[in-house]
Scaffold this motif. Structure first.
Motif, mmCIF file in Angstrom:
data_model
loop_
_atom_site.group_PDB
_atom_site.id
_atom_site.type_symbol
_atom_site.label_atom_id
_atom_site.label_comp_id
_atom_site.label_asym_id
_atom_site.label_seq_id
_atom_site.Cartn_x
_atom_site.Cartn_y
_atom_site.Cartn_z
ATOM 1 N N ALA A 166 35.163 1.365 -2.426
ATOM 2 C CA ALA A 166 35.522 2.117 -1.211
ATOM 3 C C ALA A 166 34.782 3.448 -1.136
ATOM 4 N N SER A 167 34.696 4.150 -2.238
ATOM 5 C CA SER A 167 34.026 5.458 -2.224
ATOM 6 C C SER A 167 32.538 5.318 -1.901
ATOM 7 N N ASN A 168 31.916 4.253 -2.391
ATOM 8 C CA ASN A 168 30.495 4.043 -2.086
ATOM 9 C C ASN A 168 30.296 3.617 -0.634
ATOM 10 N N GLN A 169 31.191 2.806 -0.095
ATOM 11 C CA GLN A 169 31.095 2.422 1.312
ATOM 12 C C GLN A 169 31.306 3.642 2.209
ATOM 13 N N GLU A 170 32.226 4.519 1.842
ATOM 14 C CA GLU A 170 32.437 5.748 2.616
ATOM 15 C C GLU A 170 31.189 6.623 2.587
ATOM 16 N N LYS A 171 30.572 6.710 1.417
ATOM 17 C CA LYS A 171 29.359 7.517 1.281
ATOM 18 C C LYS A 171 28.233 6.933 2.133
ATOM 19 N N LEU A 172 28.057 5.606 2.074
ATOM 20 C CA LEU A 172 27.006 4.967 2.873
ATOM 21 C C LEU A 172 27.266 5.142 4.365
ATOM 22 N N ALA A 173 28.509 4.997 4.788
ATOM 23 C CA ALA A 173 28.850 5.186 6.201
ATOM 24 C C ALA A 173 28.530 6.615 6.640
ATOM 25 N N SER A 174 28.836 7.562 5.791
ATOM 26 C CA SER A 174 28.540 8.963 6.091
ATOM 27 C C SER A 174 27.036 9.183 6.242
ATOM 28 N N HIS A 175 26.259 8.545 5.385
ATOM 29 C CA HIS A 175 24.799 8.670 5.476
ATOM 30 C C HIS A 175 24.259 8.062 6.771
ATOM 31 N N VAL A 176 24.796 6.916 7.167
ATOM 32 C CA VAL A 176 24.348 6.277 8.405
ATOM 33 C C VAL A 176 24.658 7.194 9.595
ATOM 34 N N ILE A 177 25.859 7.729 9.625
ATOM 35 C CA ILE A 177 26.245 8.642 10.700
ATOM 36 C C ILE A 177 25.308 9.841 10.738
ATOM 37 N N ASP A 178 25.024 10.418 9.579
ATOM 38 C CA ASP A 178 24.144 11.577 9.500
ATOM 39 C C ASP A 178 22.737 11.239 9.997
ATOM 40 N N MET A 179 22.209 10.077 9.593
ATOM 41 C CA MET A 179 20.865 9.683 10.027
ATOM 42 C C MET A 179 20.798 9.499 11.536
ATOM 43 N N VAL A 180 21.791 8.845 12.098
ATOM 44 C CA VAL A 180 21.785 8.604 13.545
ATOM 45 C C VAL A 180 21.922 9.929 14.296
ATOM 46 N N LEU A 181 22.820 10.782 13.839
ATOM 47 C CA LEU A 181 22.982 12.075 14.509
ATOM 48 C C LEU A 181 21.724 12.917 14.410
ATOM 49 N N ARG A 182 21.074 12.910 13.259
ATOM 50 C CA ARG A 182 19.832 13.672 13.111
ATOM 51 C C ARG A 182 18.743 13.139 14.032
ATOM 52 N N TYR A 183 18.833 11.882 14.397
ATOM 53 C CA TYR A 183 17.861 11.287 15.308
ATOM 54 C C TYR A 183 18.153 11.652 16.763
ATOM 55 N N VAL A 184 19.416 11.667 17.154
ATOM 56 C CA VAL A 184 19.726 11.868 18.577
ATOM 57 C C VAL A 184 20.017 13.317 18.954
ATOM 58 N N VAL A 185 20.603 14.072 18.058
ATOM 59 C CA VAL A 185 20.962 15.459 18.371
ATOM 60 C C VAL A 185 19.709 16.326 18.368
ATOM 61 N N LYS A 186 19.640 17.247 19.291
ATOM 62 C CA LYS A 186 18.517 18.167 19.349
ATOM 63 C C LYS A 186 18.381 18.880 18.004
ATOM 64 N N PRO A 187 17.165 18.955 17.461
ATOM 65 C CA PRO A 187 16.972 19.533 16.116
ATOM 66 C C PRO A 187 17.548 20.937 15.965
ATOM 67 N N GLU A 188 17.418 21.740 16.998
ATOM 68 C CA GLU A 188 17.917 23.121 16.877
ATOM 69 C C GLU A 188 19.439 23.175 16.763
ATOM 70 N N LEU A 189 20.121 22.136 17.195
ATOM 71 C CA LEU A 189 21.576 22.093 17.083
ATOM 72 C C LEU A 189 22.047 21.561 15.744
ATOM 73 N N MET A 190 21.202 20.825 15.046
ATOM 74 C CA MET A 190 21.577 20.274 13.739
ATOM 75 C C MET A 190 21.694 21.370 12.686
#
Length: 81
Positions: free
Chosen positions: A55-79
Motif C-alpha cells: 500500500a505504501s508503495n502504491q501511494e508513493k507511485l500514485a503521488s508521483h503520477v499526480i506530480d508528473m501530470v500536474l508539472r506537465y499541465v500547470v504553468k511552470p511559474e505556478l509550480m
C-alpha cells in the motif's frame, strides 16, 4: 476524455494551466503511467526485489503520477509556489 477536457478548460480559464494541450494527449499520459504500473507490477517487483503491491508503495507511485501530470499541465511559474 470529455471530463478531462472540462477540467482542462477550467484550469485554462483560471489561468492555471498551460495552453495548447489536448485532453486526449493528457488521457494518454495518465493511461500510460497507470498501465505500466499494472502491466509490469510482477516483473518490476521481481527484478528489483521491491513489493510494488504494498500500500505504501502504491501511494508513493500514485503521488508521483499526480506530480508528473500536474508539472506537465500547470504553468511552470505556478509550480514553484
Amino acid at each position: 476524455v470529455d471530463e478531462l477536457q472540462k477540467v482542462y478548460r477550467r484550469g485554462l480559464a483560471a489561468d492555471q494551466f498551460r495552453p495548447g494541450l489536448e485532453a486526449l494527449e493528457l488521457h494518454w499520459l495518465i493511461s500510460a503511467l497507470s498501465f505500466f504500473n499494472v502491466s509490469n507490477r510482477y516483473t518490476f517487483s521481481r527484478i528489483f526485489n521491491w513489493d510494488q503491491n504494498a500500500a505504501s508503495n502504491q501511494e508513493k507511485l500514485a503521488s508521483h503520477v499526480i506530480d508528473m501530470v500536474l508539472r506537465y499541465v500547470v504553468k511552470p511559474e505556478l509550480m514553484a509556489e
